[in-house]
Design a protein around this motif. Structure first.
Motif, short mmCIF file in Angstrom:
data_model
loop_
_atom_site.label_atom_id
_atom_site.label_comp_id
_atom_site.label_asym_id
_atom_site.label_seq_id
_atom_site.Cartn_x
_atom_site.Cartn_y
_atom_site.Cartn_z
N ILE A 163 0.84 -1.20 0.00
CA ILE A 163 0.00 0.00 0.00
C ILE A 163 0.87 1.25 0.00
N LEU A 164 1.96 1.22 0.74
CA LEU A 164 2.88 2.35 0.79
C LEU A 164 3.44 2.65 -0.60
N PHE A 165 3.92 1.63 -1.30
CA PHE A 165 4.43 1.83 -2.66
C PHE A 165 3.32 2.31 -3.60
N LEU A 166 2.14 1.72 -3.47
CA LEU A 166 1.01 2.12 -4.32
C LEU A 166 0.62 3.57 -4.06
N TYR A 167 0.61 3.97 -2.80
CA TYR A 167 0.26 5.36 -2.45
C TYR A 167 1.23 6.35 -3.09
N ILE A 168 2.53 6.07 -2.96
CA ILE A 168 3.52 6.97 -3.56
C ILE A 168 3.35 6.99 -5.08
N TYR A 169 3.12 5.83 -5.68
CA TYR A 169 2.92 5.75 -7.12
C TYR A 169 1.71 6.58 -7.56
N LEU A 170 0.60 6.46 -6.83
CA LEU A 170 -0.62 7.19 -7.19
C LEU A 170 -0.49 8.69 -6.97
N MET A 171 0.32 9.09 -6.00
CA MET A 171 0.49 10.51 -5.70
C MET A 171 1.57 11.15 -6.56
N TRP A 172 2.39 10.35 -7.22
CA TRP A 172 3.57 10.83 -7.93
C TRP A 172 3.27 11.99 -8.89
N SER A 173 2.28 11.84 -9.74
CA SER A 173 2.00 12.87 -10.75
C SER A 173 1.47 14.16 -10.13
N LYS A 174 0.93 14.09 -8.93
CA LYS A 174 0.38 15.27 -8.26
C LYS A 174 1.41 16.00 -7.40
N LEU A 175 2.52 15.33 -7.10
CA LEU A 175 3.52 15.93 -6.21
C LEU A 175 4.24 17.08 -6.90
N PRO A 176 4.58 18.11 -6.10
CA PRO A 176 5.41 19.18 -6.66
C PRO A 176 6.84 18.67 -6.90
N GLU A 177 7.64 19.46 -7.59
CA GLU A 177 9.01 19.05 -7.91
C GLU A 177 9.90 18.92 -6.68
N LYS A 178 9.58 19.63 -5.61
CA LYS A 178 10.33 19.54 -4.36
C LYS A 178 9.40 19.00 -3.28
N VAL A 179 9.90 18.02 -2.53
CA VAL A 179 9.13 17.44 -1.42
C VAL A 179 9.96 17.51 -0.14
N PRO A 180 9.30 17.49 1.00
CA PRO A 180 10.05 17.52 2.26
C PRO A 180 10.91 16.27 2.42
N THR A 181 12.09 16.48 2.97
CA THR A 181 12.98 15.34 3.24
C THR A 181 13.37 15.27 4.71
N HIS A 182 13.04 16.30 5.46
CA HIS A 182 13.40 16.29 6.88
C HIS A 182 12.40 17.12 7.66
N PHE A 183 12.08 16.64 8.86
CA PHE A 183 11.19 17.34 9.77
C PHE A 183 11.95 17.59 11.07
N ASN A 184 11.73 18.76 11.68
CA ASN A 184 12.39 19.02 12.96
C ASN A 184 11.60 18.36 14.09
N ALA A 185 12.03 18.58 15.31
CA ALA A 185 11.40 17.92 16.46
C ALA A 185 9.94 18.35 16.65
N ALA A 186 9.58 19.51 16.13
CA ALA A 186 8.20 19.98 16.24
C ALA A 186 7.33 19.46 15.10
N GLY A 187 7.92 18.69 14.20
CA GLY A 187 7.15 18.14 13.08
C GLY A 187 7.05 19.08 11.90
N GLN A 188 7.84 20.16 11.91
CA GLN A 188 7.82 21.12 10.81
C GLN A 188 8.91 20.78 9.81
N VAL A 189 8.63 21.04 8.54
CA VAL A 189 9.58 20.74 7.47
C VAL A 189 10.78 21.67 7.58
#
Length: 154
Positions: free
Chosen positions: A18-44
């Motif tokens: 399901i995780l792979f399927l979710y990423i696959y289905l969302m792929w075309s909708k994602l912007p060119e830059k995605v978050p890669t790290h979150f701080n301790a408060a959960g902010q990107v």
């Protein structure tokens, strides 16, 4: 393997799929830059190209496979007391069960992280400040329960 272990393994495998399927289905909708790290408060606080989102499910899959292999060899684990012919079956069952449950918990963590990355990529709230503390409580709680059970069956 017990029936419970088999059910948990199937759930873990489904969750990976399901995780792979979710990423696959969302792929075309994602912007060119995605978050890669979150701080301790959960902010990107880190961004990268959208292909980096595949790292989360890939790492989850690698961990799933490694833990699935490791659970087949409970006799090589280091136990905090002497393993005898009498207690070995119960100890091995508990150790194997621990790995199966931890595997599911870790895969669930990776699935939630992936969902959080997608949500944050779209500018929505994603990971709460409570995400990591709750995850750690769940993991260490599971470890504590199994360690308690191991000492009961020794």
């Amino acid at each position: 393997m017990t029936t419970v272990e088999k059910v948990i393994k199937v759930l873990s495998g489904l969750l990976i799929a399901i995780l792979f399927l979710y990423i696959y289905l969302m792929w075309s909708k994602l912007p060119e830059k995605v978050p890669t790290h979150f701080n301790a408060a959960g902010q990107v606080d880190g961004w990268d190209g959208k292909s980096s989102i595949w790292m989360v499910p890939i790492i989850g899959l690698v961990l799933f496979v490694m833990l699935s292999i490791l659970e087949r060899f409970p006799h090589i684990f280091n136990y905090p007391f002497m393993v005898t012919k009498e207690n070995a079956p119960k100890l091995y069952l508990e150790a194997r069960r621990l790995l199966v449950i931890l595997n599911l918990e870790i895969i669930l963590f990776f699935a939630l992280v992936s969902w959080g990355i997608v949500q944050a990529a779209f500018g929505h709230d994603s990971l709460s400040i409570w995400f990591i503390p709750v995850f750690l409580i769940v993991i260490f709680g599971t470890l504590g329960i199994v360690i308690y059970r191991l000492f009961r069956v020794r």
